[in-house]
Design an enzyme around this catalytic site. Sequence first.
Site, short mmCIF file in Angstrom:
data_model
loop_
_atom_site.label_atom_id
_atom_site.label_comp_id
_atom_site.label_asym_id
_atom_site.label_seq_id
_atom_site.Cartn_x
_atom_site.Cartn_y
_atom_site.Cartn_z
N GLU A 118 0.84 -1.20 0.00
CA GLU A 118 0.00 0.00 0.00
C GLU A 118 0.87 1.24 0.00
O GLU A 118 2.08 1.18 0.27
CB GLU A 118 -0.96 -0.01 1.20
CG GLU A 118 -2.07 -1.03 1.02
CD GLU A 118 -3.20 -0.89 2.02
OE1 GLU A 118 -3.06 -0.14 2.99
OE2 GLU A 118 -4.23 -1.54 1.82
N HIS A 228 -9.51 10.03 2.55
CA HIS A 228 -9.07 8.98 1.62
C HIS A 228 -9.23 9.51 0.21
O HIS A 228 -10.27 10.08 -0.12
CB HIS A 228 -9.90 7.71 1.82
CG HIS A 228 -9.27 6.52 1.18
ND1 HIS A 228 -9.23 6.34 -0.18
CD2 HIS A 228 -8.60 5.46 1.71
CE1 HIS A 228 -8.58 5.23 -0.45
NE2 HIS A 228 -8.19 4.67 0.68
N ARG A 270 -1.26 9.43 1.20
CA ARG A 270 -2.67 9.75 1.03
C ARG A 270 -2.97 11.24 0.92
O ARG A 270 -3.75 11.66 0.08
CB ARG A 270 -3.42 9.27 2.27
CG ARG A 270 -3.99 7.96 2.04
CD ARG A 270 -4.81 7.49 3.15
NE ARG A 270 -4.91 6.07 2.86
CZ ARG A 270 -5.45 5.18 3.62
NH1 ARG A 270 -5.96 5.55 4.77
NH2 ARG A 270 -5.52 3.94 3.27
N HIS A 329 -12.03 9.96 6.25
CA HIS A 329 -11.83 8.51 6.37
C HIS A 329 -11.33 8.10 7.75
O HIS A 329 -11.69 7.05 8.26
CB HIS A 329 -10.80 8.12 5.30
CG HIS A 329 -10.51 6.67 5.21
ND1 HIS A 329 -11.47 5.74 4.92
CD2 HIS A 329 -9.34 5.98 5.35
CE1 HIS A 329 -10.92 4.54 4.89
NE2 HIS A 329 -9.63 4.66 5.16
N ARG A 364 -1.84 9.30 8.94
CA ARG A 364 -1.76 7.86 9.19
C ARG A 364 -1.20 7.13 7.98
O ARG A 364 -1.64 7.36 6.85
CB ARG A 364 -3.16 7.34 9.50
CG ARG A 364 -3.24 5.85 9.68
CD ARG A 364 -4.68 5.42 9.84
NE ARG A 364 -5.40 5.56 8.61
CZ ARG A 364 -6.08 4.58 8.01
NH1 ARG A 364 -6.13 3.40 8.55
NH2 ARG A 364 -6.72 4.80 6.89
C1 LIG Z 1 -14.19 2.13 4.67
C2 LIG Z 1 -13.02 2.00 5.59
C3 LIG Z 1 -11.96 1.19 5.24
C4 LIG Z 1 -10.86 1.06 6.11
N1 LIG Z 1 -9.84 0.24 5.75
C5 LIG Z 1 -8.81 0.04 6.63
C6 LIG Z 1 -7.79 -0.91 6.35
O1 LIG Z 1 -7.81 -1.60 5.34
N2 LIG Z 1 -6.80 -1.05 7.27
C7 LIG Z 1 -6.73 -0.32 8.41
O2 LIG Z 1 -5.80 -0.48 9.20
N3 LIG Z 1 -7.71 0.57 8.70
C8 LIG Z 1 -8.74 0.76 7.84
N4 LIG Z 1 -9.73 1.64 8.16
C9 LIG Z 1 -9.71 2.29 9.48
C10 LIG Z 1 -10.09 1.28 10.54
O3 LIG Z 1 -11.11 0.44 10.04
C11 LIG Z 1 -10.58 1.93 11.82
O4 LIG Z 1 -9.75 2.97 12.20
C12 LIG Z 1 -10.62 0.93 12.96
O5 LIG Z 1 -11.32 -0.21 12.56
C13 LIG Z 1 -11.27 1.55 14.17
O6 LIG Z 1 -11.59 0.54 15.09
P1 LIG Z 1 -12.30 0.92 16.45
O7 LIG Z 1 -12.52 -0.36 17.17
O8 LIG Z 1 -11.53 1.99 17.12
O9 LIG Z 1 -13.69 1.60 16.02
P2 LIG Z 1 -14.94 1.01 15.23
O10 LIG Z 1 -14.60 -0.23 14.52
O11 LIG Z 1 -15.50 2.13 14.43
O12 LIG Z 1 -15.96 0.64 16.39
C14 LIG Z 1 -16.55 1.64 17.18
C15 LIG Z 1 -17.62 1.01 18.06
O13 LIG Z 1 -18.09 1.98 19.01
C16 LIG Z 1 -19.52 1.98 18.99
N5 LIG Z 1 -20.03 3.26 19.48
C17 LIG Z 1 -19.93 4.48 18.94
N6 LIG Z 1 -20.57 5.39 19.69
C18 LIG Z 1 -21.08 4.72 20.76
C19 LIG Z 1 -21.84 5.09 21.90
N7 LIG Z 1 -22.24 6.34 22.13
N8 LIG Z 1 -22.20 4.13 22.79
C20 LIG Z 1 -21.81 2.84 22.59
N9 LIG Z 1 -21.09 2.43 21.54
C21 LIG Z 1 -20.73 3.36 20.62
C22 LIG Z 1 -19.84 1.69 17.53
O14 LIG Z 1 -21.18 1.30 17.37
C23 LIG Z 1 -18.85 0.56 17.30
O15 LIG Z 1 -19.32 -0.65 17.85
C24 LIG Z 1 -10.83 1.79 7.31
C25 LIG Z 1 -11.91 2.61 7.66
C26 LIG Z 1 -12.99 2.72 6.82
C27 LIG Z 1 -14.12 3.62 7.21
#
Ligand SMILES: Cc1cc2nc3c(=O)[nH]c(=O)nc-3n(C[C@H](O)[C@H](O)[C@H](O)COP(=O)(O)OP(=O)(O)OC[C@H]3O[C@@H](n4cnc5c(N)ncnc54)[C@H](O)[C@@H]3O)c2cc1C
Length: 487
Positions: A118, A228, A270, A329, A364
């Site tokens: 990447e 992105h 990016r 993103h 990032r």
């Molecule tokens: C389309 C896309 C593609 C991506 N591709 C990549 C990739 O290939 N590789 C990479 O490293 N990163 C990638 N990223 C970034 C990466 O996916 C995220 O940064 C990472 O998954 C975040 O994980 P997290 O557990 O912090 O949050 P999330 O996976 O967003 O989970 C957040 C959780 O908190 C919950 N929540 C939110 N507010 C509340 C509330 N008030 N009360 C209770 N629960 C709540 C949500 O419902 C969810 O369950 C991508 C992001 C996107 C959007």
Amino acid sequence: MQGHILSRYAGWPVIVGAGLAGLMAALELDGPCVLLAPSFTGEGTSSTLAQGGMAAAVGPGDSPASHAEDTLRAGAGLCDPAIVQRITEAGPGAVETLLRLGVPLARDENGQLALHLEAAHSHNRIVFAGGDRSGQVILEHILQQTRKKDTIHWLQTTLEGIHAPDETVQGIWTSAGFIPTQHCILASGGCGGLYQHTTSPLANRGVTLALAARAGATVRDMEFTQFHPTALVTPDQTSRLSLISEAVRGAGAMLRLDDGQRFTKELAPRDVVSRAIAAQLREGRTVFLDGRSLPGEPFSTRFPGITQACRKAGLDPDTQLLPVQPAMHYHMGGLKVDQTGRTTLKGLWACGEVACTGLHGANRLASNSLLEALVCGQWAGRDVNAHKDSSGPLLTSTPQRPTFTTDWPFRAEMQQHLGILRTRTELEKFLELTLPLARQNLCALTASFIGWAALHRPEQRGAHWREDTPGLQPPRHLDLQMNDLPL
Ligand SMILES: Cc1cc2nc3c(=O)[nH]c(=O)nc-3n(C[C@H](O)[C@H](O)[C@H](O)COP(=O)(O)OP(=O)(O)OC[C@H]3O[C@@H](n4cnc5c(N)ncnc54)[C@H](O)[C@@H]3O)c2cc1C
């Protein structure tokens, strides 16, 4: 409304969010805990949307030191070198963790892990699964493992407040009631939903970050929002945009203007590619991604998930050009945490996208966020294990419940005034809209932090680009608390 006390869970650690960071924290905790989220299917998480995969130095000739070097370069002087070293060194172990949890990472014809390249990585180092459905496959398997652990109590609800008198967590409000607890791990994702054009779940609007800030937590480097470069342009501008992963450009797809000309290096960082596209769009040009003649297998075989999204929009990526635009993103800024995930509030940890660990700095490096979510979720869980016996008496009654609003009518304004190319005038216009609302409205508070920090960083660094103040100033972090805003 006071809300009743959920005494069954009193004193248990609470994890907010069921994306990758929250699930990894839950798997680490060694006693009963509450896992709180609006859904436990992956819905509403960015984790499940991840396409490219997770970065880790596991390939021949690669090393954590090289991964760290690439991360520092992308971060444009604002990464914390110690945390970069720690997380990149944890990369190979994180891959082992995924395999141990049963995640079927892709393999090459020799049975070795298959590795994507990447942008701005100097080696092929992205492990992936399910073609371009890495996040979905990873999350499904980790959810399965989490369900086997009977000390985890699933509570389908949302966080609505953090009670932290004297900067010490004493409990949280949820839509189901008040939980007296002195240990809360926020793993609640980013804030892309504040923007009109975003690849993130629209519900991710920085509400939990604002709740933590209201409780007294410090936020760091909020102005660094990553756009992105290649989201698929669709006629409907109100929904989440489908992402066309960097891996597609890594596989040889090219960016072209409406007359077929190329105008930028596809594998530049990016922010560079996003700005190049934004400048063309501002001139009224249309930008396309051309994946019609990838070396090796055709687009639809290599990227089945993206192909499905394109076909839904009436486009065949094997034979047609794909119109693209940049979209919000990932949030590099967030709740300031130390190496174990502790925020500035006692009893509040943060991990994953809601946190600012210092790994990403001003920008990032692609696929570093799943790695960060996995390892920092684990570290936060372990730190809670080590400290949960050292707390004082629990609250036995419910404190006054605060009431906030979360409606957000300014997605278009956020895009217009606080997008890729920024100026003082535009930022001031934006803050005039949001600051008057920010005491009451949680989305306005997070948006105001981003706008205020962008206003107070008059330079061009990483993903933050002030057109009115070219050049760089000496590197510095921008830490803010709610009291720093003129509310
Ligand atoms: C389309 C896309 C593609 C991506 N591709 C990549 C990739 O290939 N590789 C990479 O490293 N990163 C990638 N990223 C970034 C990466 O996916 C995220 O940064 C990472 O998954 C975040 O994980 P997290 O557990 O912090 O949050 P999330 O996976 O967003 O989970 C957040 C959780 O908190 C919950 N929540 C939110 N507010 C509340 C509330 N008030 N009360 C209770 N629960 C709540 C949500 O419902 C969810 O369950 C991508 C992001 C996107 C959007």
